[in-house]
Design a protein around this motif. Structure first.
Motif, PDB file in Angstrom:
ATOM      1  N   GLN A   1       0.859  -1.104   0.115  1.00 42.48           N
ATOM      2  CA  GLN A   1       0.111  -0.080   0.006  1.00 42.48           C
ATOM      3  C   GLN A   1       0.851   1.135   0.072  1.00 42.48           C
ATOM      4  OE1 GLN A   1      -3.245  -0.046  -0.410  1.00 42.48           O
ATOM      5  NE2 GLN A   1      -3.384  -2.178  -0.144  1.00 42.48           N
ATOM      6  N   LEU A   2       2.142   1.239   0.770  1.00 46.68           N
ATOM      7  CA  LEU A   2       2.947   2.396   0.921  1.00 46.68           C
ATOM      8  C   LEU A   2       3.616   2.661  -0.456  1.00 46.68           C
ATOM      9  CD1 LEU A   2       4.480   1.925   4.169  1.00 46.68           C
ATOM     10  CD2 LEU A   2       2.486   3.548   3.764  1.00 46.68           C
ATOM     11  N   VAL A   3       4.040   1.599  -1.297  1.00 43.80           N
ATOM     12  CA  VAL A   3       4.429   1.762  -2.534  1.00 43.80           C
ATOM     13  C   VAL A   3       3.507   2.492  -3.523  1.00 43.80           C
ATOM     14  CG1 VAL A   3       5.473   0.391  -4.332  1.00 43.80           C
ATOM     15  CG2 VAL A   3       6.299   0.002  -2.140  1.00 43.80           C
TER      16      VAL A   3
ATOM     17  N   ILE B   1       1.245  -4.384  -9.437  1.00 40.39           N
ATOM     18  CA  ILE B   1       1.870  -4.596  -7.791  1.00 40.39           C
ATOM     19  C   ILE B   1       0.861  -5.477  -7.064  1.00 40.39           C
ATOM     20  CG2 ILE B   1       2.191  -3.360  -5.464  1.00 40.39           C
ATOM     21  CD1 ILE B   1       3.454  -1.056  -7.264  1.00 40.39           C
ATOM     22  N   LYS B   2      -0.458  -5.180  -7.382  1.00 35.66           N
ATOM     23  CA  LYS B   2      -1.451  -6.092  -6.776  1.00 35.66           C
ATOM     24  C   LYS B   2      -1.320  -7.414  -7.017  1.00 35.66           C
ATOM     25  CE  LYS B   2      -4.434  -2.258  -5.481  1.00 35.66           C
ATOM     26  NZ  LYS B   2      -5.562  -1.661  -5.779  1.00 35.66           N
ATOM     27  N   THR B   3      -0.987  -7.736  -8.495  1.00 35.03           N
ATOM     28  CA  THR B   3      -0.896  -8.904  -9.156  1.00 35.03           C
ATOM     29  C   THR B   3       0.287  -9.755  -8.496  1.00 35.03           C
ATOM     30  OG1 THR B   3      -1.992  -8.388 -11.263  1.00 35.03           O
ATOM     31  CG2 THR B   3      -0.760 -10.367 -11.224  1.00 35.03           C
TER      32      THR B   3
ATOM     33  N   SER C   1      -6.057  -3.319   4.690  1.00 38.22           N
ATOM     34  CA  SER C   1      -6.609  -3.232   3.469  1.00 38.22           C
ATOM     35  C   SER C   1      -6.337  -4.475   2.691  1.00 38.22           C
ATOM     36  CB  SER C   1      -6.513  -1.831   2.661  1.00 38.22           C
ATOM     37  OG  SER C   1      -5.307  -1.922   2.342  1.00 38.22           O
ATOM     38  N   ALA C   2      -5.225  -4.799   2.828  1.00 35.43           N
ATOM     39  CA  ALA C   2      -4.747  -6.264   1.849  1.00 35.43           C
ATOM     40  C   ALA C   2      -5.227  -7.228   2.334  1.00 35.43           C
ATOM     41  CB  ALA C   2      -3.143  -6.514   2.110  1.00 35.43           C
TER      42      ALA C   2
ATOM     43  N   GLY D   1      -7.749   4.980  11.877  1.00 29.78           N
ATOM     44  CA  GLY D   1      -7.688   5.223  10.425  1.00 29.78           C
ATOM     45  C   GLY D   1      -6.526   4.711   9.704  1.00 29.78           C
ATOM     46  N   VAL D   2      -5.458   5.103  10.221  1.00 27.72           N
ATOM     47  CA  VAL D   2      -4.058   4.769   9.458  1.00 27.72           C
ATOM     48  C   VAL D   2      -3.903   3.108   9.400  1.00 27.72           C
ATOM     49  CG1 VAL D   2      -1.523   4.885   9.754  1.00 27.72           C
ATOM     50  CG2 VAL D   2      -3.091   6.764  10.365  1.00 27.72           C
ATOM     51  N   GLY D   3      -4.648   2.336  10.227  1.00 29.97           N
ATOM     52  CA  GLY D   3      -4.655   1.169  10.367  1.00 29.97           C
ATOM     53  C   GLY D   3      -5.248   0.494   9.109  1.00 29.97           C
TER      54      GLY D   3
END
Length: 246
Positions: free
Chosen positions: A39-41, A104-106, A227-228, A220-222
């Protein structure tokens, strides 16, 4: 090329909701850090493009501000008079972000398999599909996904609810069968989605709700961490139905 997959799907055993969910949670315990990095990338890649788009608008709004307030009329005039070349540039930039995110998600699904099998995982694995031999298929997959989303969304949203399940398998079929044609990937995604629609839909909804709620409770930041989790049930279903012994 993919007949063996269809045979496995048709002969797949009944899946237990609890087993799939528990396996997803167990795998998430191993993968949460890598999901956060993913997510950060994506955010790191997205922010510069977003800033390029919004910075001129924000600067204009402040420069034309009235009594310290944004000048909405100036912003609307700027957007309405924006050159077609600039609009086309922004459109390409958005597609580029979507393409990078898709790649990236793939690749993340391949990381999940390594973690599931207790193999070493490196952050560089996220860029597995950043190779020229995959670019064409990635672009086509992205365009098909956008096209189907728009098409199904035009019919009061109900077909889109159905299509969410098979479309959720697009990435994982690409991840483990990159040599296939995009048509084979999409076709088998719909075959698997139809066969396991109800359990897949339930797990996708539940995992999405849990990821959102728990992420919100973590200030929220969590959400960046949780999310992954939504990818894990898709991986487990694929693993149980098709497996990796092709």
């Amino acid at each position: 090329m993919s007949d063996w997959v269809r045979a496995k799907i048709e002969n797949a055993p009944k899946l237990d909701f609890g087993d799939v969910f528990n396996d997803s949670v167990a795998l998430f315990k191993k993968s949460w850090l890598h999901g956060l990095i993913m997510q950060l990338v994506i955010i790191a890649i997205t922010i510069p493009v977003v800033m390029i788009f919004y910075f001129p608008i924000i600067a204009l709004a402040w420069s034309e501000s009235i009594d310290g307030r944004y000048n909405e009329e100036a912003v609307e005039a700027y957007l309405s008079e924006m050159p077609l070349g600039m609009i086309f540039f922004y459109f390409l930039a958005i597609l580029a972000i979507a393409l990078v995110s898709l790649a990236i998600k793939t690749a993340f699904f391949r990381m999940l398999k390594k973690l599931d099998e207790n193999e070493e995982v490196k952050t560089g694995d996220l860029f597995y599909f950043f190779k020229k031999e995959y670019v064409g298929k990635m672009i086509l997959m992205l365009l098909v996904t956008l096209g189907l989303s728009i098409l199904f969304g035009m019919f009061c949203g109900l077909p889109l609810i159905y299509a969410i399940v098979p479309m959720s398998f697009f990435n994982i079929f690409f991840a483990f069968n990159p040599e296939w044609s995009v048509g084979d990937m999409i076709t088998n995604s719909f075959v698997l989605g139809n066969k396991k629609w109800l359990i897949s839909f339930g797990l996708i909804v539940i995992s999405s709700i849990l990821a959102s709620v728990i992420g919100f409770l973590m200030c929220g930041v969590g959400v960046l961490v949780t999310s992954a989790f939504t990818y894990h049930p898709v991986y487990v279903i694929y693993k149980k139905v098709i497996g990796f012994d092709n």
